[in-house]
Scaffold this motif. Structure first.
Motif, PDB file in Angstrom:
ATOM      1  N   PRO A 277      67.845  38.012  65.849  1.00  0.00           N
ATOM      2  CA  PRO A 277      66.775  37.019  65.621  1.00  0.00           C
ATOM      3  C   PRO A 277      65.756  36.986  66.751  1.00  0.00           C
ATOM      4  N   LEU A 278      66.223  37.156  67.998  1.00  0.00           N
ATOM      5  CA  LEU A 278      65.300  37.152  69.130  1.00  0.00           C
ATOM      6  C   LEU A 278      64.385  38.376  69.099  1.00  0.00           C
ATOM      7  N   VAL A 279      64.955  39.527  68.760  1.00  0.00           N
ATOM      8  CA  VAL A 279      64.164  40.761  68.705  1.00  0.00           C
ATOM      9  C   VAL A 279      63.107  40.664  67.611  1.00  0.00           C
TER      10      VAL A 279
ATOM     11  N   MET B 196      59.722  33.502  61.638  1.00  0.00           N
ATOM     12  CA  MET B 196      60.709  33.440  62.711  1.00  0.00           C
ATOM     13  C   MET B 196      61.891  32.550  62.322  1.00  0.00           C
ATOM     14  N   LEU B 197      61.583  31.372  61.769  1.00  0.00           N
ATOM     15  CA  LEU B 197      62.649  30.441  61.377  1.00  0.00           C
ATOM     16  C   LEU B 197      63.505  31.033  60.261  1.00  0.00           C
TER      17      LEU B 197
ATOM     18  N   GLN C 123      68.168  28.539  68.384  1.00  0.00           N
ATOM     19  CA  GLN C 123      67.282  29.685  68.160  1.00  0.00           C
ATOM     20  C   GLN C 123      65.973  29.240  67.519  1.00  0.00           C
ATOM     21  N   CYS C 124      66.053  28.330  66.548  1.00  0.00           N
ATOM     22  CA  CYS C 124      64.828  27.820  65.911  1.00  0.00           C
ATOM     23  C   CYS C 124      63.925  27.132  66.926  1.00  0.00           C
ATOM     24  N   LEU C 125      64.513  26.285  67.748  1.00  0.00           N
ATOM     25  CA  LEU C 125      63.723  25.581  68.766  1.00  0.00           C
ATOM     26  C   LEU C 125      63.132  26.567  69.765  1.00  0.00           C
ATOM     27  N   LEU C 126      63.891  27.610  70.074  1.00  0.00           N
ATOM     28  CA  LEU C 126      63.402  28.636  71.003  1.00  0.00           C
ATOM     29  C   LEU C 126      62.184  29.348  70.425  1.00  0.00           C
TER      30      LEU C 126
ATOM     31  N   GLY D 290      66.962  23.896  56.322  1.00  0.00           N
ATOM     32  CA  GLY D 290      67.118  25.344  56.324  1.00  0.00           C
ATOM     33  C   GLY D 290      68.460  25.763  56.894  1.00  0.00           C
ATOM     34  N   THR D 291      68.914  25.074  57.926  1.00  0.00           N
ATOM     35  CA  THR D 291      70.222  25.362  58.513  1.00  0.00           C
ATOM     36  C   THR D 291      71.343  25.045  57.541  1.00  0.00           C
TER      37      THR D 291
END
Length: 248
Positions: free
Chosen positions: A31-33, A58-59, A112-115, A141-142
């Motif tokens: 997800p980060l990549v 992204m989300l 991760q979403c907040l990031l 979504g989560t």
């Protein structure tokens, strides 16, 4: 719910999640990549319509990988190791066991979403004007993605297979988002707003438009209703298809 048991299971699962290479890659690294790629693409395009669509992608990436695929892999690995069966012989209730096992996945998904939102704010100097809508996207979504990941365990006989079975959910999320983006300028149709990716795109775009929430309510309600429906569907599917016993 047994708080002590929940805390113990959560702590153990958090360690196991990091140690399991396959789950850690899908939940933490990928997800980060992919999120970074979307940020770079957005910076190159300089989107006139704002960053809503890129943040939505992204989300959705996080929901598909950190939520659905990671939840499917985690539960199936624990099930096949008979770890879940052993926990059911303890004083912990079924709800406590599932909450403890899935809590690290949920925490990672939300963080991760907040990031992604923070990275967008720093890299593009773009903040959501209506953060309430963004919070709704992250919460529902989560729930939807983790629920669908939990449901896919009923169709897989191994952790690796569970992650493979859950992968189409990721493509559906991204695919419906791209489909919705083709009509984003003219306005999404009802069908597009009721699709999982379309609902996230609509709500995220409205969160970044800068218009007051009172002015965007008419456009947000159908998409919010669609996303809530998908969250209910995910939870219902999890209840219907999740299995405690290994599937052979």
């Amino acid at each position: 719910m047994n708080t002590r048991a929940l805390s113990s299971i959560f702590t153990a699962e958090l360690r196991l999640l990091v140690r399991n290479t396959a789950v850690a890659v899908s939940a933490l690294l990928m997800p980060l990549v992919i999120g970074g790629m979307f940020v770079v693409s957005g910076l190159q395009q300089a989107p006139a319509a704002g960053w809503g669509f890129y943040v939505a992608l992204m989300l959705l990436t996080v929901f598909g990988m950190s939520g659905c695929i990671a939840a499917a892999g985690t539960l199936t690995y624990r099930r096949d190791e008979l770890y879940l069966k052993r926990l059911r012989c303890s004083e912990a209730s079924d709800a406590t066991i599932l909450a403890g096992v899935l809590a690290p996945v949920v925490v990672v998904t939300v963080v991760q979403c907040l990031l992604m939102v923070v990275v967008t704010a720093v890299a593009a100097e773009s903040l959501p004007a209506n953060p309430v809508l963004l919070v709704a996207v992250i919460v529902f979504g989560t729930v939807c993605s983790v629920g669908l990941g939990m449901a896919t365990t009923g169709f897989a006989s191994s952790g690796e297979q569970a992650q493979t079975v859950a992968t189409p959910v990721f493509f559906v999320l991204i695919g419906t988002a791209i489909w919705a983006a083709t009509d984003l300028a003219e306005g999404l149709s009802t069908v597009q707003m009721l699709s999982p990716g379309g609902a996230v795109v609509q709500l995220t775009q409205l969160a970044y438009t800068g218009a007051p929430l009172s002015e965007t309510a008419s456009g947000a309600l159908p998409a919010l209703g669609g996303l809530v429906a998908w969250a209910v569907l995910g939870a219902g599917a999890a209840k219907r298809y999740f299995r405690w016993e290994p599937r052979h």
